[in-house]
Motif scaffolding. Structure first.
Motif: not given
Lengths: 348, 348
Positions: B97, B100, B103-104
């Motif tokens: 989470g 994300h 943006a990984y």
DNA sequence: ATGAAAGCGCTAACAG
DNA sequence: CTGTTAGCGCTTTCAT
């Protein structure tokens, strides 16, 4: 500068490239490539020289460059609502194992069952050029999601879901499981059975409701819609719903609930000081530590989440290597009723 | 030919590239790139034209090409022994989470605690050029693993592990948890306490043993090594060990066991028809559905696995964007004793 | 503010 | 059996 210290240790030489290997082994780029990919004929002596050079330089192929060139990433996108769910973590773990054995890498994402996140994740998979997708969407009939999945233009395997999209699907036979559970309770004389399961927007919830209804239909026992609850996945929802059921004017004498929700239902049972199975018969969808260790041990519908994940990965691999049969595959894995001690004949 | 049908739907046009967007918008490649990356000055009118062209062509940036060019993949390798372990799945889910949101992307792997697989996975991470790694190795002192991790030359965050490698680490304060648990039992008068936990090759097992010993030491109560078991993670190991302890000549009057192993221990308790807490006091490491729903509810050491995963991801991100402080970080998250009803004063 | 051009590291023709 | 070469799609100087 100093920031970089923590990112790349000072002794980190830039990684060796094929070009350097080629120079070091006094061969051409093409030859190095052939050695790396075990291609065709390369003289044993040359091959050895190249391998020595690779070892010597600590050469590691650059997967990004390979993907760039071949247009394949050997990666699979996996989207579930939340891996911290036992159900999914077992499936995901098994799928990862299968993919790994075939040298595929798994990109894992959690959608939290949010449509917004699902859309974003599917677009992420696209940007990342994954070779295939394993996923469990929140709503099977959402046209936007369906469109995105189809628009991916690559193999997709649905996990515990189905769609009219010509896409493969692997699921447990929840209908049969629910049918067995309900039939058993009806046979014990129960006439008011509560059902707490997941949303009707996805296969497991729908199929369970069908199996539940079918068992009732066969015995001409009416189903009371007020005893069917489909609007929450959590233990908390299970608690609230079970509590309402059990304190209503016409409480059920038996309850079937998803393993997650059953955790909450058991708390409600405890709060209401009900005795199982004297006051209430209980069946869990899914066999967990709780169902086995509760007092009394709970009768449950058992299936194998890991098997679904494994199967999903295998189906995907068969698409990826082109060995899958023509049409979309739809696999159903079995569910069985495990009799323990939480059910008794209806007092009525 | 026909095989390809299933891989790429017939209507799948090759995806649009920047070049086509540029042509369609009548601008240069560089300008399209600037629009994609929200760079510097691009005239609003031109920007709009480019965006229109992208939308029109269904253009999606190719992450592989971007990585190729920038040498960054915006992906993080995550290695745990098995995500289907509750402990790990919660940590992994939380970490995903966090990553994300920045943006990984997370590449998930299961090592099954096999050194061979660990080595292979670490080399996989290297080939794939992940930007960072979150992992929980099976043995902290294995020189080969340590070497590989260090040789990666990129930020690594250890999850529930530590190493003398100048690498970040996030872990629960298991020592304190074990200390609290043992102290409580000793206070209740217990003098023979069994401890079933994980391998001494990794931090949680070691720290728990330390805390356990410290509590005994403070009260000058000797620790019987025969009552300490460190050689299995499974419920089955918990069963066998608890059974042996409880049927030995000098059985313990209390038992502390990992949540996993406790599941087995509870089965042993049931098989031996022991009454909790009359015949035996029980404390679980880790709070699960089972500990809460067992009869009687189990006293346990509670911590937050999701918090470790979240923290690990945050630490990694801070390294990745260079905002982390200089030296290696070592974060310890708290563990607390939750009193329920599985402990009673020692009968002795 | 925009365009042109040079590669990132690799594979796959094509030659020889 | 091996070498040469042309890109894969993108970002980034360097000009203009």
């Amino acid at each position: 500068m100093s920031k970089d210290r923590n990112r790349v240790p000072p002794d980190a030489r830039p990684r060796a490239t094929m070009r350097e290997v080629a120079r070091s082994a006094a061969v051409s780029l093409g030859t190095v490539s052939r050695v790396i990919n075990n291609k065709q004929s390369v003289r044993a002596e040359v091959r050895a020289r190249v391998q020595a050079a690779m070892a010597n330089l600590g050469y590691v192929p650059d997967a990004v460059a390979q993907s760039m060139r071949t247009q394949a990433t050997r990666s699979v996108g996996c989207m579930v609502s939340d891996v911290s769910n036992q159900l999914f973590s077992r499936a995901v773990s098994a799928a990862e194992g299968v993919l790994h054995r075939s040298a595929y890498t798994m990109i894992l994402t959690n959608s939290q069952d949010s449509k917004e996140r699902e859309i974003e994740i599917l677009s992420l998979f696209r940007r990342r050029r994954v070779d295939g997708v394993i996923c469990s969407v929140s709503r099977e009939d959402d046209p936007e999601i369906v469109g995105l999945l189809g628009g991916l233009g690559l193999p997709v395997v649905l996990l515990e879901r189905t769609m009219d999209l010509g896409v493969d699907a692997v699921a447990t036979d929840h209908r049969s499981g629910a049918y067995q559970a309900a039939s058993y309770l009806l046979t014990l004389g129960h006439r008011r059975i509560g059902l707490i399961t997941v949303s009707q927007d996805a296969l497991p919830g729908r199929e369970r409701a069908r199996g539940f209804e079918k068992a009732h239909g066969e015995r001409k026992v009416p189903v009371d819609p007020a005893l069917m609850a489909f609007h929450g996945f959590s233990a908390d929802y299970g608690y609230r719903t079970a509590y309402e059921f059990l304190t209503s004017r016409h409480p059920p004498t038996a309850l079937i609930a998803g393993a997650n929700q059953m955790v909450g239902a058991l708390k409600a049972v405890r709060a209401l000081k009900l005795s199982i199975p004297r006051d209430l018969s209980l069946i869990s969808f899914g066999d967990t530590d709780v169902t086995e260790l509760f007092s009394p041990p709970l009768t449950c519908v058992r299936w194998d989440p890991a098997a679904t994940g494994q199967m999903a990965a295998e189906v995907l691999l068969s698409r990826l290597d082109g060995t899958a049969r023509k049409g979309p595959l739809r696999m159903a894995l079995p569910a069985e009723l495990v009799l323990r001690q939480s059910c008794a004949p209806s007092p009525g």
